[in-house]
Design a protein around this motif. Sequence first.
Motif, short mmCIF file in Angstrom:
data_model
loop_
_atom_site.label_atom_id
_atom_site.label_comp_id
_atom_site.label_asym_id
_atom_site.label_seq_id
_atom_site.Cartn_x
_atom_site.Cartn_y
_atom_site.Cartn_z
N GLY A 124 58.77 52.65 72.57
CA GLY A 124 59.34 53.71 73.61
C GLY A 124 58.27 54.53 73.91
N LEU A 125 58.51 54.96 75.04
CA LEU A 125 57.18 56.05 75.55
C LEU A 125 57.12 57.12 74.83
CD1 LEU A 125 58.12 55.70 79.58
CD2 LEU A 125 56.13 54.53 78.40
N ASP A 126 56.08 57.54 74.79
CA ASP A 126 55.71 58.65 73.59
C ASP A 126 54.19 58.92 73.73
OD1 ASP A 126 55.45 60.65 71.90
OD2 ASP A 126 57.04 59.83 70.12
N LYS A 127 53.57 59.88 74.75
CA LYS A 127 52.20 59.98 74.89
C LYS A 127 51.52 60.64 73.70
CE LYS A 127 48.73 59.01 77.59
NZ LYS A 127 48.55 57.76 77.74
N LEU A 128 52.56 61.53 73.19
CA LEU A 128 52.05 62.46 72.20
C LEU A 128 51.92 61.76 70.83
CD1 LEU A 128 51.32 65.25 70.89
CD2 LEU A 128 54.03 66.00 71.01
N ALA A 129 52.89 60.79 70.66
CA ALA A 129 52.47 59.75 69.43
C ALA A 129 51.10 58.82 69.67
CB ALA A 129 53.79 58.78 69.27
N GLN A 130 50.91 58.64 70.91
CA GLN A 130 49.56 57.91 71.17
C GLN A 130 48.50 58.95 70.63
OE1 GLN A 130 49.33 56.71 75.00
NE2 GLN A 130 50.63 54.75 74.51
N ARG A 184 49.76 69.68 74.61
CA ARG A 184 50.80 70.12 75.83
C ARG A 184 50.38 69.00 76.91
NH1 ARG A 184 49.50 75.62 78.45
NH2 ARG A 184 50.86 74.82 80.26
N ALA A 185 49.13 68.57 77.14
CA ALA A 185 48.89 67.51 78.23
C ALA A 185 49.70 66.36 77.91
CB ALA A 185 47.58 67.38 78.26
N ALA A 186 49.62 66.01 76.65
CA ALA A 186 50.59 64.60 76.36
C ALA A 186 51.93 65.00 76.46
CB ALA A 186 50.37 64.39 74.82
N ALA A 187 52.53 66.24 76.13
CA ALA A 187 54.03 66.57 76.26
C ALA A 187 54.37 66.47 77.61
CB ALA A 187 54.25 67.91 75.48
N LEU A 188 53.60 66.97 78.59
CA LEU A 188 53.73 66.74 79.91
C LEU A 188 53.90 65.27 80.48
CD1 LEU A 188 51.33 69.49 81.54
CD2 LEU A 188 53.65 69.75 81.34
N VAL A 189 53.02 64.74 80.19
CA VAL A 189 53.10 63.16 80.36
C VAL A 189 54.80 62.57 80.12
CG1 VAL A 189 52.36 60.62 79.91
CG2 VAL A 189 50.73 62.84 80.11
N ASP A 190 55.01 63.06 78.57
CA ASP A 190 56.32 62.46 78.11
C ASP A 190 57.33 63.34 78.89
OD1 ASP A 190 54.99 61.00 76.22
OD2 ASP A 190 55.07 62.63 74.73
N GLN A 191 57.09 64.45 79.53
CA GLN A 191 58.27 64.98 80.14
C GLN A 191 58.40 64.68 81.81
OE1 GLN A 191 57.15 68.93 79.42
NE2 GLN A 191 57.65 69.06 77.13
N GLY A 192 57.54 63.79 82.26
CA GLY A 192 57.43 63.32 83.47
C GLY A 192 56.74 64.53 84.37
N GLU A 193 56.22 65.65 83.92
CA GLU A 193 55.55 66.56 84.52
C GLU A 193 54.03 66.03 85.05
OE1 GLU A 193 57.20 69.41 85.46
OE2 GLU A 193 59.00 69.12 84.33
#
Lengths: 382, 263
Positions: free
Chosen positions: A63-69, A301-310
């Motif tokens: 499942g999509l999760d940039k922060l996990a990567q 925070r950058a990874a969280a933005l990816v996950d939030q679609g921002e």
Amino acid sequence: MEYRLSPQQEMVRDTARKFAREVCEPIAAEIDKSHRFPRETFDKMTECGITAVGFPVAYGGTGLDKLAQVLVTEEIARKCAATAAIFSIHQGTAWTIHLFGTEDQKQKYLRPLLTGGVIGAFSLTEPNAGSDASNVQTIAVEEEDCYVLNGTKCFCSNGGQAGIFVILAMTNPELKTRGISAFIVEKGTPGLSIGKTEDKMGICASDTSELIIKDLRVPKENLLGKLNRGFNHALASIDGSRITVAAAQALGIAEEALDLSVQYVKDRVQFGKPIAVQQGLQWYIADMKTRIEAARSLTYRAAALVDQGEPYATLGAMAKYFASETAVYVTNRAIQLHGGYGFMRDYPLERMYRDAKITEIYEGTSEIQKLVISREVIGKIQ
Amino acid sequence: MKIIVCIKQVPDTNDVKIDPVTGTLIRQGVPSIINPDDLNALEQALRLKDSHKDVHVTVLCMGPPQADVAIRQAYAMGADKAILLSDRVFAGSDTWATATILAAAIRRIGDFDIIFCGRQAIDGDTAQVGPEIAEFLDIPQITYVRDLVIKGSTVRAERMVEDGHMVIEAPMPVLLTAIKELNKPRYPRMQLIYKAYSPEADIVAWNNGDIDADLTQIGVKNSPTNVKKSFVPVKEKHCIELTGTSRAIATGLVDELKKLHII
């Protein structure tokens, strides 16, 4: 502002931490010294799903999760930066196919990358096209059922080990960067051969190779994304992957160097006391820790933005720029704190110092990151 | 084949210290892990699942609500179902009471061929709960298992003892306790970590209302164990120096060994 990991992310991080400690760390010095690609580690990563972290479930992912990567890359980089490079660049290639692939392409190529043990490589750089990608000289000529590619690529990470490549080539040289397209190429396709394997300063166990492309016929269905939009696709993909490949990797290296340093200054006795009592050295530690925490905040925070679609390109560039310079600063300081021992190959710090340097260079140099950031901040100049 | 694996969440003793005043474990700020021997039990169950058809693995864990992470981790390693037994009336249970509760939960589950436990938990080192469960359920037990083969409706296990091993065969249902020599536990699978936290995961929480354990046998009040003192044993060495002629030393040595009943 909510700032905590989900229970899933915590378990992913803890599992990656254990994996790094048990699988990556014991061989890190050996594979660095012998420049050996740790294929067995990649297979173990596939087995426990590390390669699939952060990608859609439909193709075998978690499942999509940039922060996990980011968390996984960080944990592996702590123990072996070369392995983190292999893993994160592999995921970066998969990320490009995830972003721009058709459903058929994803089923055919994304799935084996995530769960089949096939390694991915992304190839844009050429001898005369580094930061200036408009100078790509690999040409793709359209024929009835395929594109015929000719040219030479260099510094292709994972190149000698990959089963699936994303290769960028000029489909319309007059249009410069607006005439570049991306292609998915399978290993073993006639016309694609591996040239020189580079002998590098750091991340020595990772493979960095030249690709020699001669009359390589790529089926039309392997055009990735839109014709002549390959450069934009590449930039969009690198915007995301530099958060993992460079920022998270740098963060992991820096954290480990700090941990080793803190232990060392407590244990090392000079002038009858642990050197940790020296205020000058305490300040080093404070500087190292502060920069690491700032780098972590930017990266997460950058990874969280990816996950939030921002939009995340600018913050991702800041994270990459700051974390990589932090890694070089912290490993440099860590060697200083270790004195002569830090300089010796018996200790991991000299390796970490060499490994840290690449994070300032690949996935866009620090200077390119500053261009990305300043363009966004200043905007168009009249 | 239906396998039930009993696991316990314990403080990671690599980090744990004993309070010198109270003699109890200082658990504050110490990360929790699944007890290492229990992971060997779970791994062996999962290997049976990988190599045999129709194997169903249920993980059973008694603990406070925080032990939720332990059963989800077990699920992420590949278990089919996980049950957390959590109730205030369970609190403070010793091995007798814990085995009473686990046996009640296993009776509630009903159908099983193998119950797999770890040899012992690193926070108590008693190695009693597994054998007690077998006694309460009146089934055979093989402890300290380092190798295992399934033959029809029986298990054949190598049971490690101090100076060698025994080969023991027992009919199923049977209770086994695992030691670390049995296998190397796998990592949780990343895809399953996310599944473990999704609604589709077969993970449930039971309290005493679900298992109906005998209230006169459980909890801190009904635990027969009385801990007088917890301490780390200090290894002591006593040296006796024998002097004199070779004959005198040899005679003295024989006398000393006789005193210790060694010869």
